[in-house]
Design an enzyme around this catalytic site. Structure first.
Site, PDB file in Angstrom:
ATOM      1  N   ASN A  37      62.197  42.766  62.787  1.00 59.93           N
ATOM      2  CA  ASN A  37      60.664  43.322  62.741  1.00 59.93           C
ATOM      3  C   ASN A  37      61.116  43.895  63.894  1.00 59.93           C
ATOM      4  O   ASN A  37      61.858  44.008  64.545  1.00 59.93           O
ATOM      5  CB  ASN A  37      60.203  41.559  63.297  1.00 59.93           C
ATOM      6  CG  ASN A  37      58.804  41.433  64.055  1.00 59.93           C
ATOM      7  OD1 ASN A  37      59.038  41.273  65.042  1.00 59.93           O
ATOM      8  ND2 ASN A  37      58.173  41.706  63.180  1.00 59.93           N
ATOM      9  N   PRO A  77      53.775  35.635  63.390  1.00 57.78           N
ATOM     10  CA  PRO A  77      53.129  34.901  63.479  1.00 57.78           C
ATOM     11  C   PRO A  77      52.076  36.057  65.050  1.00 57.78           C
ATOM     12  O   PRO A  77      52.600  36.502  65.159  1.00 57.78           O
ATOM     13  CB  PRO A  77      53.751  33.776  64.528  1.00 57.78           C
ATOM     14  CG  PRO A  77      55.170  34.256  64.391  1.00 57.78           C
ATOM     15  CD  PRO A  77      55.631  35.117  63.718  1.00 57.78           C
ATOM     16  N   MET A  78      51.099  36.243  65.075  1.00 64.96           N
ATOM     17  CA  MET A  78      50.034  36.534  65.803  1.00 64.96           C
ATOM     18  C   MET A  78      48.575  35.722  66.060  1.00 64.96           C
ATOM     19  O   MET A  78      48.754  35.923  65.350  1.00 64.96           O
ATOM     20  CB  MET A  78      49.503  37.695  65.484  1.00 64.96           C
ATOM     21  CG  MET A  78      50.813  38.607  64.448  1.00 64.96           C
ATOM     22  SD  MET A  78      50.139  40.216  64.372  1.00 64.96           S
ATOM     23  CE  MET A  78      50.274  40.066  62.625  1.00 64.96           C
ATOM     24  N   ALA A  79      48.676  35.081  67.547  1.00 64.50           N
ATOM     25  CA  ALA A  79      48.167  34.379  67.852  1.00 64.50           C
ATOM     26  C   ALA A  79      46.955  35.043  67.845  1.00 64.50           C
ATOM     27  O   ALA A  79      46.766  36.956  68.128  1.00 64.50           O
ATOM     28  CB  ALA A  79      48.260  34.244  69.539  1.00 64.50           C
ATOM     29  N   LYS A 101      62.394  32.599  66.800  1.00 61.79           N
ATOM     30  CA  LYS A 101      61.802  34.336  66.481  1.00 61.79           C
ATOM     31  C   LYS A 101      62.040  34.400  68.110  1.00 61.79           C
ATOM     32  O   LYS A 101      61.457  33.939  69.119  1.00 61.79           O
ATOM     33  CB  LYS A 101      60.301  34.997  66.397  1.00 61.79           C
ATOM     34  CG  LYS A 101      59.627  35.949  66.989  1.00 61.79           C
ATOM     35  CD  LYS A 101      58.430  36.754  65.822  1.00 61.79           C
ATOM     36  CE  LYS A 101      58.518  37.885  65.549  1.00 61.79           C
ATOM     37  NZ  LYS A 101      57.526  37.358  67.156  1.00 61.79           N
ATOM     38  N   GLN A 160      54.433  27.142  65.023  1.00 62.85           N
ATOM     39  CA  GLN A 160      55.024  28.070  65.932  1.00 62.85           C
ATOM     40  C   GLN A 160      54.826  27.338  67.066  1.00 62.85           C
ATOM     41  O   GLN A 160      53.426  26.991  67.183  1.00 62.85           O
ATOM     42  CB  GLN A 160      54.835  29.424  66.019  1.00 62.85           C
ATOM     43  CG  GLN A 160      56.066  29.942  66.437  1.00 62.85           C
ATOM     44  CD  GLN A 160      55.726  31.388  67.089  1.00 62.85           C
ATOM     45  OE1 GLN A 160      54.327  31.612  67.925  1.00 62.85           O
ATOM     46  NE2 GLN A 160      56.683  32.266  66.688  1.00 62.85           N
ATOM     47  N   ARG A 186      51.778  43.490  63.048  1.00 60.50           N
ATOM     48  CA  ARG A 186      49.891  44.899  63.211  1.00 60.50           C
ATOM     49  C   ARG A 186      49.899  45.393  61.690  1.00 60.50           C
ATOM     50  O   ARG A 186      48.554  46.040  61.383  1.00 60.50           O
ATOM     51  CB  ARG A 186      50.519  45.610  64.525  1.00 60.50           C
ATOM     52  CG  ARG A 186      50.935  44.961  65.310  1.00 60.50           C
ATOM     53  CD  ARG A 186      50.340  45.545  66.815  1.00 60.50           C
ATOM     54  NE  ARG A 186      52.140  45.586  65.742  1.00 60.50           N
ATOM     55  CZ  ARG A 186      53.061  46.427  67.016  1.00 60.50           C
ATOM     56  NH1 ARG A 186      52.491  46.967  68.546  1.00 60.50           N
ATOM     57  NH2 ARG A 186      54.622  46.442  67.195  1.00 60.50           N
ATOM     58  N   CYS A 224      57.372  36.177  72.844  1.00 58.70           N
ATOM     59  CA  CYS A 224      55.883  36.596  72.904  1.00 58.70           C
ATOM     60  C   CYS A 224      56.173  37.042  74.647  1.00 58.70           C
ATOM     61  O   CYS A 224      56.529  36.197  75.294  1.00 58.70           O
ATOM     62  CB  CYS A 224      55.024  35.788  72.994  1.00 58.70           C
ATOM     63  SG  CYS A 224      53.511  35.805  73.663  1.00 58.70           S
TER      64      CYS A 224
HETATM   65  C1  LIG Z   1      47.824  40.427  68.326  1.00 55.75           C
HETATM   66  C2  LIG Z   1      49.311  39.874  68.373  1.00 55.75           C
HETATM   67  C3  LIG Z   1      49.108  38.243  68.719  1.00 55.75           C
HETATM   68  C4  LIG Z   1      51.187  38.263  68.446  1.00 55.75           C
HETATM   69  N1  LIG Z   1      51.214  36.895  68.945  1.00 55.75           N
HETATM   70  C5  LIG Z   1      52.348  36.205  69.020  1.00 55.75           C
HETATM   71  C6  LIG Z   1      52.277  35.195  68.938  1.00 55.75           C
HETATM   72  O1  LIG Z   1      51.691  33.459  68.848  1.00 55.75           O
HETATM   73  N2  LIG Z   1      53.523  34.551  68.388  1.00 55.75           N
HETATM   74  C7  LIG Z   1      54.885  34.965  68.252  1.00 55.75           C
HETATM   75  O2  LIG Z   1      55.914  34.654  68.109  1.00 55.75           O
HETATM   76  N3  LIG Z   1      54.560  36.871  68.081  1.00 55.75           N
HETATM   77  C8  LIG Z   1      53.716  37.033  68.247  1.00 55.75           C
HETATM   78  N4  LIG Z   1      53.736  38.361  67.886  1.00 55.75           N
HETATM   79  C9  LIG Z   1      53.998  39.580  67.969  1.00 55.75           C
HETATM   80  C10 LIG Z   1      54.261  39.866  66.196  1.00 55.75           C
HETATM   81  O3  LIG Z   1      54.387  38.481  65.930  1.00 55.75           O
HETATM   82  C11 LIG Z   1      55.417  40.694  66.159  1.00 55.75           C
HETATM   83  O4  LIG Z   1      57.004  40.711  66.521  1.00 55.75           O
HETATM   84  C12 LIG Z   1      55.549  42.236  67.101  1.00 55.75           C
HETATM   85  O5  LIG Z   1      53.633  42.828  66.816  1.00 55.75           O
HETATM   86  C13 LIG Z   1      56.207  43.159  66.275  1.00 55.75           C
HETATM   87  O6  LIG Z   1      55.979  43.157  64.784  1.00 55.75           O
HETATM   88  P1  LIG Z   1      54.689  44.147  64.460  1.00 55.75           P
HETATM   89  O7  LIG Z   1      55.447  45.788  64.615  1.00 55.75           O
HETATM   90  O8  LIG Z   1      54.869  44.375  63.131  1.00 55.75           O
HETATM   91  O9  LIG Z   1      53.043  44.117  65.025  1.00 55.75           O
HETATM   92  C14 LIG Z   1      51.227  39.077  67.841  1.00 55.75           C
HETATM   93  C15 LIG Z   1      51.215  40.020  68.042  1.00 55.75           C
HETATM   94  C16 LIG Z   1      50.076  40.306  68.055  1.00 55.75           C
HETATM   95  C17 LIG Z   1      49.450  42.163  68.051  1.00 55.75           C
END
Ligand SMILES: Cc1cc2nc3c(=O)[nH]c(=O)nc-3n(C[C@H](O)[C@H](O)[C@H](O)COP(=O)(O)O)c2cc1C
Length: 329
Positions: free
Chosen positions: A200, A16-18, A139, A70, A225, A100
């Site tokens: 993750n 999940p990514m806002a 998460k 979420q 990402r 987060c």
């Molecule tokens: C732009 C952005 C927004 C994110 N928003 C959320 C979110 O809304 N909820 C959440 O649980 N994690 C959020 N995360 C964290 C990601 O879900 C993930 O745990 C984190 O980026 C590490 O994984 P990665 O290295 O594969 O990016 C966000 C990450 C990024 C980069």
């Protein structure tokens, strides 16, 4: 892999990514084989739900099942009520965000700030799991800071309270996004619980996904990402995990079509003004991923004042890119 009644088509899921995992992007990643794609986080505070942004975050029309919403919050009753309301609106899995680190979230003592208060974590999970008859997933990060990595405790609480699956980002709250993700704590967590665990953090190639699965024993991996400007990564990771081979590159013409269709879906979903703004972000990522000298093209795409001009620029540049070769590596 199974979460409650749902058999996932793949054990590689979108994080999940806002601001990123809106409905168009979730559908795109699911089409490329993401096993699951949670919504952008929604505040548990229903008073914030009337904005256009919040309505869009709760829009799941046409999305493959199961639909995951979420929620972020810190009060057990508010979260339970929010979970019930979202299930009534069509959520098939509720995911709770205790991962987060953003100030906006942690200022209100939610997100990963909750990891400091294990009894509150238990009360929240108890309230939400008992409020709905759909699976509830969680998460988390590995802990509050490197001296307080209580991820194993939190995971055990989660299992006791009936959480259906756990995703663990291999950093602490204090790490934000600095340093490299570590997988030892994820391995410890996986060894101590029986519920499915997604590893993750920093998984950005099919080979890394394989390594992390082997090292941690996790049931699945969650990619964030690495999907930016590369939603096709799910295809490549799935193929490598299933057959041990590296996916042949997509044809450039197919990539161009995917990008243009993505733009179109963003314009339809968000409308003119927000559509052009959200599309800039994705176009920037596509340029970085695909083009040898992205800067001038990126500038032109970023400067486009409306969707029509932006789309026309995208057609022109990605046509040229298609013309330059058959496949990208
Ligand atoms: C732009 C952005 C927004 C994110 N928003 C959320 C979110 O809304 N909820 C959440 O649980 N994690 C959020 N995360 C964290 C990601 O879900 C993930 O745990 C984190 O980026 C590490 O994984 P990665 O290295 O594969 O990016 C966000 C990450 C990024 C980069």
């Amino acid at each position: 892999m199974r979460i409650g009644p749902y058999l996932l088509p793949s054990r590689v899921v979108l994080a999940p990514m806002a601001g990123v995992t809106d409905r168009p992007f979730r559908i795109l990643c699911r089409n490329f084989g993401a096993g699951l794609a949670a919504s952008e986080m929604i505040s548990a505070d229903a008073r914030l739900w009337s904005t256009t942004k919040s309505r869009q975050r709760r829009d799941h029309a046409g999305e493959p099942e199961p639909r995951v919403v979420q929620l972020a919050g810190s009060d057990p009753h508010t979260l339970a009520a929010a979970a019930r309301a979202n299930v009534a609106l069509g959520a098939q899995i509720i995911d709770l965000n205790m991962g987060c680190p953003a100030k906006k979230v942690c200022g209100k003592a939610c997100g990963s700030a909750l990891l400091t208060d294990e009894p509150l974590v238990a009360r929240i999970l108890h309230a939400v799991v008992n409020a709905v008859d759909v699976p509830v997933t969680l998460k988390i990060r590995t802990g509050w800071d490197r001296a307080h990595k209580n991820g194993v405790n939190v995971a055990r609480i989660a299992e006791e309270q009936g959480i259906a699956a756990l995703a663990v980002h291999g950093r602490t709250r204090a790490d934000f996004y600095q340093g490299a993700a570590e997988y030892h704590t994820i391995r410890d967590i996986k060894a101590r619980v029986r519920i499915p665990v997604f590893a993750n953090g920093d998984i950005d190639t099919p080979q890394k996904a394989r390594e992390v699965l082997d090292f941690t024993g996790a049931d699945g991996v969650m990619l964030g990402r690495a999907s930016h400007g590369a939603p096709w990564i799910f295809r490549a990771v799935n193929l490598h995990l299933r057959e041990g081979i590296l996916a042949p590159p997509l044809l450039r013409a197919d990539v161009r079509d995917i990008i243009l269709a993505h733009l179109d879906s963003l314009y339809v979903f968000y409308g003119e003004e927000t559509g052009v703004r959200i599309a800039r972000k994705h176009l920037g990522w596509y340029c970085e991923q695909l083009l040898e000298s992205p800067a001038p093209i990126r500038r032109e795409l970023m400067g486009a004042p409306n969707t029509a001009v932006q789309f026309a620029h995208a057609v022109k540049h990605f046509e040229q890119w298609v013309g330059a070769a058959d496949a990208f590596g």
